[in-house]
Design an enzyme around this catalytic site. Structure first.
Site, mmCIF file in Angstrom:
data_model
loop_
_atom_site.group_PDB
_atom_site.id
_atom_site.type_symbol
_atom_site.label_atom_id
_atom_site.label_comp_id
_atom_site.label_asym_id
_atom_site.label_seq_id
_atom_site.Cartn_x
_atom_site.Cartn_y
_atom_site.Cartn_z
ATOM 1 N N ARG A 292 1.086 -1.244 -0.014
ATOM 2 C CA ARG A 292 -0.039 -0.211 0.034
ATOM 3 C C ARG A 292 0.830 1.109 0.163
ATOM 4 O O ARG A 292 1.698 1.394 1.147
ATOM 5 C CB ARG A 292 -0.597 0.141 1.330
ATOM 6 N N THR B 279 -1.198 7.579 -0.645
ATOM 7 C CA THR B 279 -2.460 7.483 -1.252
ATOM 8 C C THR B 279 -3.253 6.184 -0.732
ATOM 9 O O THR B 279 -4.522 6.200 -1.167
ATOM 10 C CB THR B 279 -2.300 7.135 -3.049
ATOM 11 N N ASP C 167 0.529 -2.724 12.294
ATOM 12 C CA ASP C 167 0.823 -3.096 10.996
ATOM 13 C C ASP C 167 1.331 -4.697 10.972
ATOM 14 O O ASP C 167 2.262 -4.815 11.664
ATOM 15 C CB ASP C 167 2.300 -2.231 10.630
ATOM 16 N N ASP D 5 4.832 -5.741 9.740
ATOM 17 C CA ASP D 5 5.967 -5.168 10.724
ATOM 18 C C ASP D 5 5.827 -6.097 12.002
ATOM 19 O O ASP D 5 6.737 -6.470 12.675
ATOM 20 C CB ASP D 5 5.644 -3.748 11.152
HETATM 21 C C1 PRP Z 1 -1.055 -4.495 4.396
HETATM 22 C C2 PRP Z 1 -1.904 -5.902 4.832
HETATM 23 C C3 PRP Z 1 -2.872 -5.704 3.593
HETATM 24 C C4 PRP Z 1 -2.956 -4.215 3.233
HETATM 25 C C5 PRP Z 1 -4.193 -3.834 3.799
HETATM 26 O O1 PRP Z 1 0.250 -4.695 3.832
HETATM 27 O O2 PRP Z 1 -1.185 -6.843 4.928
HETATM 28 O O3 PRP Z 1 -1.945 -6.336 2.359
HETATM 29 O O4 PRP Z 1 -1.793 -3.620 4.013
HETATM 30 O O5 PRP Z 1 -4.551 -2.486 3.290
HETATM 31 P P1 PRP Z 1 -5.896 -2.033 2.384
HETATM 32 O O6 PRP Z 1 -6.892 -3.121 2.510
HETATM 33 O O7 PRP Z 1 -6.111 -0.785 2.874
HETATM 34 O O8 PRP Z 1 -5.136 -2.029 1.039
HETATM 35 P P2 PRP Z 1 1.214 -3.401 3.473
HETATM 36 O O9 PRP Z 1 0.756 -2.662 2.350
HETATM 37 O O10 PRP Z 1 1.437 -2.845 4.835
HETATM 38 O O11 PRP Z 1 2.308 -4.453 3.036
HETATM 39 P P3 PRP Z 1 3.295 -5.440 3.986
HETATM 40 O O12 PRP Z 1 2.293 -6.677 4.133
HETATM 41 O O13 PRP Z 1 4.182 -5.733 2.798
HETATM 42 O O14 PRP Z 1 3.836 -4.860 5.230
HETATM 43 N N1 URA Z 2 -2.347 -2.834 7.097
HETATM 44 C C1 URA Z 2 -1.980 -3.416 8.454
HETATM 45 O O1 URA Z 2 -1.137 -4.170 8.352
HETATM 46 N N2 URA Z 2 -2.787 -2.760 9.248
HETATM 47 C C2 URA Z 2 -3.836 -1.960 8.990
HETATM 48 O O2 URA Z 2 -4.374 -1.569 10.109
HETATM 49 C C3 URA Z 2 -4.099 -1.678 7.992
HETATM 50 C C4 URA Z 2 -3.543 -1.900 6.878
#
Ligand code: PRP
Ligand code: URA
Length: 208
Positions: free
Chosen positions: A103, A107, A199, A202
């Site tokens: 994400r 944005t 997150d 993380d």
């Molecule tokens: C997180 C999560 C989803 C997304 C959800 O991933 O694991 O994929 O955010 O958010 P959304 O519904 O608003 O799209 P992130 O983008 O943090 O990536 P990561 O798993 O690599 O940390």
């Molecule tokens: N992605 C995450 O990992 N946590 C949230 O709360 C939203 C998006």
């Protein structure tokens, strides 16, 4: 349209530990995996069985097996990887694909960076994995990527979902079945689920 929310005291218990910022990376990872197992078990309630002949130590009988070849697990990188061990406990022989999306922090739009899927994916039921369904942008984009490659049946497993994310998937992909362990209240101004767990990536990988 199908939306299943697990409603069970054990889920409440596990989600409460996940939410706690003091929970260690090790315990967080284990809980994500355990909840994924339960979600997968629920999602396979309608699995089709094929009859087989079995010779027990006593006699020959008929039994039923799931054809694991009909399924593929597809985690959305990174956080979705945390669910893979758990779902493999339910169906150890299913094939695994990967979709890379993150994400954009400003944005909140999903950015695609990887897609590798098992052969004949269009013939399989795909069980898509991501612990967090927030705005629904990443989930919806991942579903579109699968559909573009011919996938017809998709079940989306998430651990915590925001109402807006569930609604987005239902509007844009009404044919997708949604299984979530817990439906939270809302999103904050940064697009994080409230109260949520922070997150997920993380916390699984200890990167913050
Ligand atoms: C997180 C999560 C989803 C997304 C959800 O991933 O694991 O994929 O955010 O958010 P959304 O519904 O608003 O799209 P992130 O983008 O943090 O990536 P990561 O798993 O690599 O940390
Ligand atoms: N992605 C995450 O990992 N946590 C949230 O709360 C939203 C998006």
């Amino acid at each position: 349209m199908k939306e299943i929310i697990l409603n069970h005291p054990m889920i409440e218990h596990k989600i409460s530990i996940l939410r706690n910022e003091k929970t260690s990376t090790k315990e967080f990872r284990e809980l994500v995996s355990e909840i994924a197992t339960i979600l997968c078990y629920e999602a396979l309630k309608d699995a089709t069985l094929k009859e087989v002949e079995i010779k027990t130590p006593i006699e020959v009988t008929t039994g039923k097996l799931i054809d694991e070849n009909n399924y593929a697990f597809v985690p959305i990188l990174r956080a979705g990887m945390g669910m893979v061990d758990g779902v493999l406990k339910v169906m150890p022989n299913a094939k695994i694909g990967h979709i890379g999306l993150y994400r954009n922090e400003e944005t909140l739009e999903p950015v695609e960076y990887y897609c590798k899927l098992p052969k004949n994916i269009e013939e399989k039921t795909v069980i898509l994995l991501d612990p967090m369904l927030a705005t629904g942008g990443s989930g919806s984009a991942a579903i579109s990527m699968l559909k573009k490659r011919g996938v017809k049946k998709i079940k989306f497993l998430s651990i915590i979902s925001a109402p807006v994310g569930l609604e987005k998937i239902q509007t844009e992909h009404p044919d997708v079945e949604l299984y979530t362990a817990y439906k939270d209240l809302s999103l904050n101004e940064n697009g994080y689920i409230v109260p949520g767990l922070g997150d997920a990536g993380d916390r699984i990988y200890g990167t913050k």
